[in-house]
Design a protein around this motif. Structure first.
Motif, short mmCIF file in Angstrom:
data_model
loop_
_atom_site.label_atom_id
_atom_site.label_comp_id
_atom_site.label_asym_id
_atom_site.label_seq_id
_atom_site.Cartn_x
_atom_site.Cartn_y
_atom_site.Cartn_z
N MET A 49 1.04 -1.26 0.14
CA MET A 49 -0.02 -0.04 0.02
C MET A 49 0.96 1.26 0.03
SD MET A 49 -2.94 -1.32 -0.25
CE MET A 49 -3.86 0.53 -0.03
N LEU A 50 2.02 1.33 0.72
CA LEU A 50 3.00 2.42 0.90
C LEU A 50 3.81 2.67 -0.46
CD1 LEU A 50 4.54 1.85 4.23
CD2 LEU A 50 2.90 3.92 3.73
N SER A 51 3.90 1.48 -1.26
CA SER A 51 4.28 1.57 -2.68
C SER A 51 3.60 2.16 -3.58
CB SER A 51 4.89 0.49 -2.97
OG SER A 51 6.02 -0.49 -2.22
N LEU A 52 2.42 1.76 -3.27
CA LEU A 52 1.11 2.27 -4.27
C LEU A 52 1.01 3.78 -4.21
CD1 LEU A 52 -0.81 1.76 -6.56
CD2 LEU A 52 -2.44 1.02 -4.56
N THR A 53 1.27 4.13 -2.91
CA THR A 53 0.77 5.51 -2.45
C THR A 53 1.94 6.32 -2.99
OG1 THR A 53 -0.31 4.80 -0.62
CG2 THR A 53 0.69 7.20 -0.55
N ALA A 54 3.41 5.64 -2.98
CA ALA A 54 4.45 6.44 -3.43
C ALA A 54 4.24 6.57 -4.91
CB ALA A 54 5.81 5.55 -3.15
N LEU A 55 3.94 5.85 -5.80
CA LEU A 55 3.52 5.77 -7.15
C LEU A 55 2.75 7.05 -7.44
CD1 LEU A 55 3.14 2.07 -8.38
CD2 LEU A 55 5.17 3.78 -8.94
N ILE A 56 1.74 7.15 -6.61
CA ILE A 56 0.67 8.13 -6.95
C ILE A 56 1.26 9.49 -6.46
CG2 ILE A 56 -1.54 9.10 -6.07
CD1 ILE A 56 -2.48 6.24 -5.34
N LEU A 57 1.98 9.62 -5.58
CA LEU A 57 2.92 11.09 -5.12
C LEU A 57 3.60 11.33 -6.13
CD1 LEU A 57 3.21 10.19 -1.28
CD2 LEU A 57 1.65 11.88 -2.51
N LEU A 58 4.36 10.28 -6.59
CA LEU A 58 5.44 10.43 -7.62
C LEU A 58 4.87 11.20 -9.10
CD1 LEU A 58 8.28 10.41 -8.11
CD2 LEU A 58 8.25 7.97 -9.19
N SER A 59 3.73 10.59 -9.40
CA SER A 59 2.78 11.23 -10.57
C SER A 59 2.61 12.68 -10.35
CB SER A 59 1.91 9.94 -10.79
OG SER A 59 2.03 8.68 -11.01
N ALA A 60 2.23 12.77 -9.17
CA ALA A 60 1.76 14.27 -8.79
C ALA A 60 2.76 15.26 -8.88
CB ALA A 60 0.72 14.10 -7.43
N ALA A 61 3.82 14.57 -8.41
CA ALA A 61 5.14 15.48 -8.00
C ALA A 61 5.70 15.66 -9.53
CB ALA A 61 6.26 14.59 -7.08
N THR A 62 5.53 15.09 -10.37
CA THR A 62 6.07 15.22 -11.70
C THR A 62 5.35 16.20 -12.60
OG1 THR A 62 7.04 12.83 -11.77
CG2 THR A 62 6.96 13.87 -13.87
N GLY A 63 3.97 15.91 -12.33
CA GLY A 63 3.01 16.76 -13.30
C GLY A 63 2.56 18.15 -12.80
N PHE A 64 2.65 18.23 -11.45
CA PHE A 64 2.07 19.47 -10.90
C PHE A 64 3.30 20.51 -10.89
CE2 PHE A 64 -1.52 16.72 -8.99
CZ PHE A 64 -2.36 17.43 -9.68
N PRO A 65 2.80 21.86 -10.74
CA PRO A 65 3.88 22.89 -10.50
C PRO A 65 4.83 22.61 -9.11
CG PRO A 65 1.86 23.84 -11.38
CD PRO A 65 1.56 22.57 -10.79
N PHE A 66 5.94 22.83 -9.33
CA PHE A 66 7.05 22.48 -8.15
C PHE A 66 7.19 23.58 -7.60
CE2 PHE A 66 10.89 21.90 -6.17
CZ PHE A 66 10.75 20.42 -5.61
N LEU A 67 7.81 24.74 -8.13
CA LEU A 67 8.16 25.94 -7.63
C LEU A 67 7.82 27.14 -8.47
CD1 LEU A 67 11.98 25.69 -6.75
CD2 LEU A 67 10.11 25.56 -5.09
N GLU A 68 7.48 28.23 -7.81
CA GLU A 68 7.05 29.73 -8.39
C GLU A 68 8.03 30.67 -7.94
OE1 GLU A 68 3.29 32.76 -9.37
OE2 GLU A 68 3.31 31.11 -8.21
N LEU A 69 8.75 31.22 -9.04
CA LEU A 69 9.90 32.36 -8.64
C LEU A 69 9.29 33.77 -8.92
CD1 LEU A 69 13.11 30.58 -9.65
CD2 LEU A 69 12.19 30.69 -7.39
N GLN A 70 9.29 34.59 -8.03
CA GLN A 70 8.94 35.98 -8.46
C GLN A 70 10.06 36.76 -8.17
OE1 GLN A 70 5.37 36.71 -6.26
NE2 GLN A 70 4.13 35.16 -7.39
#
Length: 205
Positions: A49-70
């Motif tokens: 279950m933790l590994s499946l959770t990690a796959l979901i988090l990794l997918s979100a971490a790759t596609g969503f914005p990581f940083l915003e610089l101003q």
């Protein structure tokens, strides 16, 4: 004595008798004290279950914005995938390729391998085809899956960048932070000796 009745300490190579270890107890090397086995109840279900959770988090971490610089009225928002693709051509291409492999692809492959290996056995089924080989590859990939190292490096870099620009943390940053916690929980739950014994027992039954 049959070699299958012996196990070697991963740290000092001293041989021990391969005996059953009671759940929630720890077997240590007689010479150096390295943990050889520490089985826990429901560990395989927890790891899957933790590994499946990690796959979901990794997918979100790759596609969503990581940083915003101003800085100076200008704003730029980027994801990990944007950073990898930005250097995909020219002299920085090898670095871009290494970043994609070490931060995204190899961690995803390792977590997928753990799910493939442990999920059927957690459900009480026979191991999946070639489960032993897949789990062996998951163990070999562990030192090279560096998603958690990436977030630590970013945290250090942010301390220096914060003096030059205003930094906003996107959802991908928090997904990586959660991935770090999940990775620690996963690695601390794995008893490799128990996994190998279960693979052998279920495969022969």
């Amino acid at each position: 004595m049959d070699l299958e009745q012996l196990i070697a300490c991963p740290a000092c190579d001293v041989l021990h008798r391969n005996q059953d270890v009671a759940k929630h107890t720890v077997a240590r090397c007689a010479r150096c004290g390295t943990v050889l086995a520490a089985p826990k109840s429901g560990a395989m279900t927890r790891i899957a279950m933790l590994s499946l959770t990690a796959l979901i988090l990794l997918s979100a971490a790759t596609g969503f914005p990581f940083l915003e610089l101003q800085a100076q009225g200008l704003s730029h928002r980027a994801s990990v995938l944007d950073a990898v693709l930005a250097f995909s051509s020219g002299p920085m291409a090898p670095l871009s390729l290494a970043t994609g492999f070490l931060i995204v692809l190899l961690p995803a492959a390792r977590y997928g391998a753990l799910v493939y290996t442990l999920a059927p056995m957690a459900l009480g089924w026979h191991p999946a085809p070639h489960a032993a080989a897949v789990y062996r590859w998951a163990e070999r990939l562990k030192p090279w899956a560096m998603a958690e190292i990436f977030i630590i490096g970013v945290a250090v870099a942010l301390v220096k960048v914060s003096g030059l620009a205003r930094v906003g943390l996107g959802p991908a940053f928090w997904a990586f932070a959660a991935l770090l916690v999940v990775t620690i929980l996963t690695d601390s739950s794995i008893c490799r000796l128990t996994v190998w014994k279960t693979l052998k027992t279920r495969r022969g039954s």
